[in-house]
Design an enzyme around this catalytic site. Sequence first.
Site, PDB file in Angstrom:
ATOM      1  N   ALA A  73       0.826  -1.205   0.000  1.00 28.09           N
ATOM      2  CA  ALA A  73       0.000   0.000   0.000  1.00 28.09           C
ATOM      3  C   ALA A  73       0.867   1.264   0.000  1.00 28.09           C
ATOM      4  O   ALA A  73       0.703   2.146  -0.842  1.00 28.09           O
ATOM      5  CB  ALA A  73      -0.912  -0.024   1.219  1.00 28.09           C
TER       6      ALA A  73
ATOM      7  N   CYS B 168       3.523 -10.854  13.553  1.00 30.89           N
ATOM      8  CA  CYS B 168       3.140 -11.210  12.193  1.00 30.89           C
ATOM      9  C   CYS B 168       1.633 -11.077  11.979  1.00 30.89           C
ATOM     10  O   CYS B 168       1.138 -11.394  10.915  1.00 30.89           O
ATOM     11  CB  CYS B 168       3.545 -12.642  11.879  1.00 30.89           C
TER      12      CYS B 168
ATOM     13  N   CYS C 256      24.309   4.019  13.813  1.00 30.59           N
ATOM     14  CA  CYS C 256      24.862   5.353  13.563  1.00 30.59           C
ATOM     15  C   CYS C 256      25.888   5.813  14.595  1.00 30.59           C
ATOM     16  O   CYS C 256      26.601   6.789  14.350  1.00 30.59           O
ATOM     17  CB  CYS C 256      23.735   6.374  13.394  1.00 30.59           C
TER      18      CYS C 256
END
Lengths: 84, 311
Positions: free
Chosen positions: B57, B201, B258
């Site tokens: 979507a 899930c 990071c």
Amino acid sequence: MNDMVKVILRGPLSNVFGKEEIKVDADNLLTLLYKLDRGSVIISNSKIRSGYIILVNGVDFRLLGDLSVKDTDVIEILPVNHGG
Amino acid sequence: MIIYSPSYLINDPQLYWGSVTIEGRNLAYYSRQLLTLGLEVQERIFSLKVLVAGCGALGSTLVEELARLGVGDITVVDPDLVEESNLHRTHLFTERDVGRPKAEVCSERAREINPDVRVTPVLDVVDNSNAEELIKGKDFVFDALDNVNSRLILNDACVKEGVPLIYGGVSGEYGSAMIVVPKATPCLSCFMQPSEGEDTCETVGTTPLTVTLVATVQAQLMLEALRGQVREGLIYLDSRRLSLDNVKILRNPSCEACSREEFMYLKGLRIRCGIVRTDESPPPGSPKPFVRRGKEGLLICYDKCFKKVGR
């Protein structure tokens, strides 16, 4: 008696808890979460489930050394959205 | 090469831009957008190479919006097939597409919408075996995936290679989006943890309205970055309340990506939901896609096979 700490529940959590804002009597973040989350939505097996961002005054709780909270603090709990 | 037309046409945007081309593109298509964004930003958009990871979507909406904006080169990666249950929340899929690869349908529609745009479908998953290769040479990567573990792999790859990542996620009438500019802003690994269990899930519902809002925020974050503005933190969207909030997220000094630059998810992270790679092979001479429904879910094969699990 401890401090009443403001908790803002974002997204679907406001439906789960029936409110967008709740005051919880606690002086520590983990105590606060236990008192708030009686249905094990956020905490499971004494651990905070993955998939939530918990901010204390806008700062991720994992970045804080001290997890004590007071009545001027604002806790925000946001479920991370993963649907695509 | 820019070819300018006589100045007397400038008062009529349709006539003016209709007679101007940039690198072979007829600017009439973009005339109303040029009035809003200006030529400089539009030229940057034309030159962009982007990856859209996931063509469900969010991904299909992003492909449409990026094609209409005029993004020069779009690669869209997804091995899944269009299902009837996808149709309500996707602009590009119709009933006649059911059973076809989503990435191919997205690419075809995007080319129909804007023939100037180069769109390449990749019928594959995003995992630690291909994430770095997929993002190589891209100016932006759009995360339209559907599970946290794939997102963390993509995040690791983008932070490692210095490619800006624009995350989007939906759940019900809620959504979130965030731009990650490696080493400058927080990354997804600063606040997301991998999923260990199968419980994530479950099928999550949403509406086409929420999906479109989140994809639009992702595309708008790209425009902001092109204008030199980078927003730090997470945008949290509640379409039920029609609210859009900026949530402060800080860089985590112990972030594996990071801060510590370990990129541990590129070394392997099991993806438990959605579509995963499998060692199975399609029967010789079988059509592409070859599809077989079994006890463990749906097997989808092109040259390689994938298994759809957990949903």
